[in-house]
Design an enzyme around this catalytic site. Structure first.
Site, short mmCIF file in Angstrom:
data_model
loop_
_atom_site.label_atom_id
_atom_site.label_comp_id
_atom_site.label_asym_id
_atom_site.label_seq_id
_atom_site.Cartn_x
_atom_site.Cartn_y
_atom_site.Cartn_z
N LYS A 180 0.75 -1.52 0.30
CA LYS A 180 0.37 -0.09 0.10
C LYS A 180 0.67 0.98 0.09
O LYS A 180 1.94 1.48 0.59
CB LYS A 180 -0.93 -0.02 1.34
CG LYS A 180 -2.26 0.57 0.91
CD LYS A 180 -1.83 2.44 0.98
CE LYS A 180 -1.87 2.77 2.63
NZ LYS A 180 -1.60 4.54 2.41
N GLU A 255 8.61 -1.36 12.17
CA GLU A 255 9.75 -0.34 12.57
C GLU A 255 8.52 1.14 12.37
O GLU A 255 8.23 1.87 11.47
CB GLU A 255 10.12 -0.04 11.09
CG GLU A 255 10.40 -1.63 10.39
CD GLU A 255 12.47 -1.47 10.76
OE1 GLU A 255 12.70 -0.73 12.30
OE2 GLU A 255 12.54 -2.92 10.93
N CYS A 289 12.76 8.51 10.09
CA CYS A 289 13.00 7.88 11.68
C CYS A 289 13.81 8.53 12.38
O CYS A 289 13.81 8.84 13.74
CB CYS A 289 11.86 6.76 11.24
SG CYS A 289 13.49 6.12 10.13
N GLU A 385 8.24 12.90 18.91
CA GLU A 385 8.89 12.68 17.76
C GLU A 385 8.18 13.90 16.75
O GLU A 385 7.51 14.46 16.85
CB GLU A 385 8.60 11.71 16.12
CG GLU A 385 8.97 11.80 15.22
CD GLU A 385 9.33 10.56 14.43
OE1 GLU A 385 7.71 9.62 14.86
OE2 GLU A 385 9.96 10.20 14.20
P1 NAD Z 1 1.70 7.05 9.03
O1 NAD Z 1 1.60 5.97 10.27
O2 NAD Z 1 0.27 8.38 9.80
O3 NAD Z 1 1.87 6.46 7.46
C1 NAD Z 1 2.32 5.61 7.59
C2 NAD Z 1 1.74 4.73 6.36
O4 NAD Z 1 0.41 3.95 6.66
C3 NAD Z 1 1.40 5.00 5.11
O5 NAD Z 1 1.27 4.58 3.56
C4 NAD Z 1 -0.35 5.70 5.70
O6 NAD Z 1 -1.22 5.64 4.68
C5 NAD Z 1 -0.77 4.31 6.18
N1 NAD Z 1 -1.66 3.87 7.12
C6 NAD Z 1 -2.23 5.47 7.94
N2 NAD Z 1 -3.73 4.50 9.06
C7 NAD Z 1 -3.35 3.35 8.83
C8 NAD Z 1 -4.22 2.54 9.17
N3 NAD Z 1 -4.48 2.30 10.03
N4 NAD Z 1 -3.69 1.07 8.68
C9 NAD Z 1 -3.46 1.01 7.67
N5 NAD Z 1 -2.47 1.40 7.34
C10 NAD Z 1 -2.25 2.63 7.88
O7 NAD Z 1 3.23 7.27 9.15
P2 NAD Z 1 4.08 9.29 8.32
O8 NAD Z 1 3.20 10.33 8.33
O9 NAD Z 1 3.37 8.43 6.95
O10 NAD Z 1 5.49 7.98 8.42
C11 NAD Z 1 6.08 8.81 9.44
C12 NAD Z 1 6.14 7.91 10.46
O11 NAD Z 1 7.13 6.97 9.94
C13 NAD Z 1 7.54 8.46 11.36
O12 NAD Z 1 6.84 8.48 12.76
C14 NAD Z 1 8.31 7.93 11.35
O13 NAD Z 1 9.51 8.16 12.07
C15 NAD Z 1 8.12 6.21 10.97
N6 NAD Z 1 9.36 5.85 9.85
C16 NAD Z 1 10.09 4.68 10.40
C17 NAD Z 1 10.84 3.78 9.95
C18 NAD Z 1 11.60 3.27 10.42
O14 NAD Z 1 12.13 2.60 9.38
N7 NAD Z 1 12.13 2.50 12.17
C19 NAD Z 1 11.00 5.04 8.50
C20 NAD Z 1 10.66 6.12 8.03
C21 NAD Z 1 9.50 6.20 8.48
#
Ligand code: NAD
Length: 481
Positions: A180, A255, A289, A385
């Site tokens: 997705k 992650e 992240c 964060e």
């Molecule tokens: P987010 O959690 O809002 O979204 C991440 C993904 O999840 C998107 O594709 C979104 O569409 C999807 N999503 C949202 N709600 C969902 C649900 N209920 N069910 C399934 N999928 C859903 O995060 P973001 O704002 O896109 O990314 C930023 C966050 O990601 C930060 O907290 C960052 O630290 C973290 N991050 C972690 C890593 C790692 O490797 N640890 C790497 C990159 C980003």
């Protein structure tokens, strides 16, 4: 990449076919540096998701990928790497425009994605079990099997490389994968579909669906037909996904976010520290992240380091990613508002804005590079964060206090130490609560080194050989002779 955008619409890659959603729903994809609409993205409907699940299951049950000879599977992955490199220039321009990141960084993402496929191709033909001696009269051995359908949810900050990070080992193991894509920047990932198609990935082995997280993402992870979840994103979304995973008892890899600290000891090389600050918090506008979001500095060097950080922030070139500026926009107006609100609250709590603190007055979603001081380690700005170009600089009086401050958040993704003293480096690395520790260079390591969190930063490891074992499970076969 003709097939990618047709009639101003990016389509879904569904079990080998490029398809619009079934109900004509679409979302706009914006250039964060200008606010202009680049194109529209066709959203996958419930029917599209069903077709992706059916295709993935058929591919798995037919053994179209799983039963390829190990050498053929390795060759397929190398072909994908080759095809990704071929589209890297064109893909990077799309990724740069949709995410706002610098063009060179966008190109590096495609190259890193190709590297993941090359790296895990090296494992695809070395998936070996064990023989376990049970004594006379018995033979016992293990085999490593793929799970089935791996549902992968990707965030917007490094969509292409993070998609490849989960996709390459999952395919090396023989799983089918449904991705997705992030709704804010789905174009780069869609371009990966073209590389997979050109490389001859079996139909159904990969589907890439565009959709809103709370809708399509939630439906994908709640499906009774998936066998694994791989999630990268925020803690609240991870928690929601874990509840779905619990319902169906599906293994999940998490992650999540971070609030990582770098500790500057008295003997640190300040030029190295500044280079790390530049990449650690201003690269990708701090939307990383593993960003260096807290710099803990020993009292005797605090004023000097704070001053140098301010100079660094004020000297960054700001502009469109296509110009490879050092500071690029954050992804959206909503993200910019969130960052500004957090800084306003920090100010009210007593933090001092040494530089920056608000948006830049220009088109697009540009946040001023921001340095905060007088930050209490337990205040919200030092605990949550921010996901923007905002650094908290915090003094400490001795090594014990440095470790205590560094470890005192609910996260534990990465941490760093700046010192010439190897003894202090080793002791600190061992005491720090983090999945990985950098010494004298933020982001040291790469796709070969295991990456993941402790605490609310998640669990499971990506990257490196270790990550591969997330994508297989062990079956033991015991035989009485
Ligand atoms: P987010 O959690 O809002 O979204 C991440 C993904 O999840 C998107 O594709 C979104 O569409 C999807 N999503 C949202 N709600 C969902 C649900 N209920 N069910 C399934 N999928 C859903 O995060 P973001 O704002 O896109 O990314 C930023 C966050 O990601 C930060 O907290 C960052 O630290 C973290 N991050 C972690 C890593 C790692 O490797 N640890 C790497 C990159 C980003």
């Amino acid at each position: 990449m003709k097939t990618l955008i047709q009639n101003d619409l990016v389509r879904n890659f569904v079990a080998g076919e490029w398809q619009e959603g079934d109900d004509n729903a679409s979302i706009k994809v914006e250039d964060p540096a200008t606010g202009e609409i680049i194109t529209y993205c066709a959203l996958a409907s419930d029917e599209t998701l069903e077709r992706a699940l059916k295709g993935a299951r058929q591919c798995f049950e037919n053994g179209d990928l799983k039963n390829l000879s190990p050498l053929a599977k390795a060759t397929l992955l190398r072909r994908v790497a080759f095809e990704i490199r071929k589209i890297a220039d064109e893909g990077a321009e799309l990724l740069c425009r949709e995410s706002g990141k610098a063009l060179d960084d966008a190109k590096s993402e495609f190259i890193e994605a190709a590297d993941y496929f090359d790296y895990y191709s090296g494992i695809a033909d070395k998936i070996e079990g064990k023989s376990i001696p049970l004594g006379p009269g018995y033979v016992d051995y293990t085999i490593l099997e793929p799970y089935g359908i791996s549902a992968q949810i990707v965030p917007w900050n490094f969509p292409v490389s993070l998609a490849a990070r989960g996709l390459a080992p999952a395919l090396a193991a023989g799983n089918s994968v449904i991705i997705k894509s992030p709704e804010l920047d789905p174009l780069g990932i869609a371009a990966l579909g073209i590389a997979l198609e050109r490389a001859g990935a079996p139909k159904g082995s990969v589907s890439i669906l565009n959709g809103i997280g709370s809708d399509l993402g939630a439906k994908l992870v709640a499906s009774k037909d998936i066998d694994q979840i791989v999630f990268t994103g925020s803690v609240p979304t991870g928690q929601a996904i874990l509840k779905s995973a619990a319902n169906e008892v599906v293994p999940a890899l998490m992650e999540l976010g971070g609030k990582s600290a770098g500790i500057v000891y008295a003997d640190a090389d300040i030029e190295e520290v500044l280079e790390s600050v530049k990449w650690g918090i201003f690269f990708n506008a701090g939307q990383v992240c593993s960003a260096l979001s807290r710099l803990l500095v020993c009292q005797e060097r605090y004023d000097e380091v704070l001053q140098r950080c301010v100079e660094l922030a004020e000297g960054l070139s700001v502009g469109h990613g296509l110009k490879n500026s050092s500071l690029t926009p954050v992804i959206s107006e909503a993200q910019l508002c969130k960052i500004e609100a957090k800084i306003a609250r920090a100010s009210a709590d007593g933090a001092i804005i040494a530089t920056g603190g608000k948006r830049l007055q220009r088109d697009g979603h540009f946040m001023a590079p921001t340095i905060l001081c007088n930050v209490a380690p337990e205040s919200r700005i030092a605990q949550e964060e921010i996901f923007g170009p905002v650094l908290c600089v915090i003094p400490f009086k001795d090594n014990e206090e440095a470790i205590q401050i560094a470890n005192n958040t609910e996260f534990g993704l990465v941490a760093g130490v700046f010192t010439k003293d190897l003894s202090i480096a080793h002791k600190s690395a061992s005491a720090l609560k983090a999945g990985q520790v950098f010494v004298n260079e933020w982001y040291a390591g790469g796709i070969l080194t295991p990456f993941g969190g402790v605490g609310k930063s998640g669990f499971g490891r990506e990257k490196g050989v270790e990550a591969f074992y997330n994508y297989v499970r062990t079956k033991n076969i015991a035989i009485k002779l």
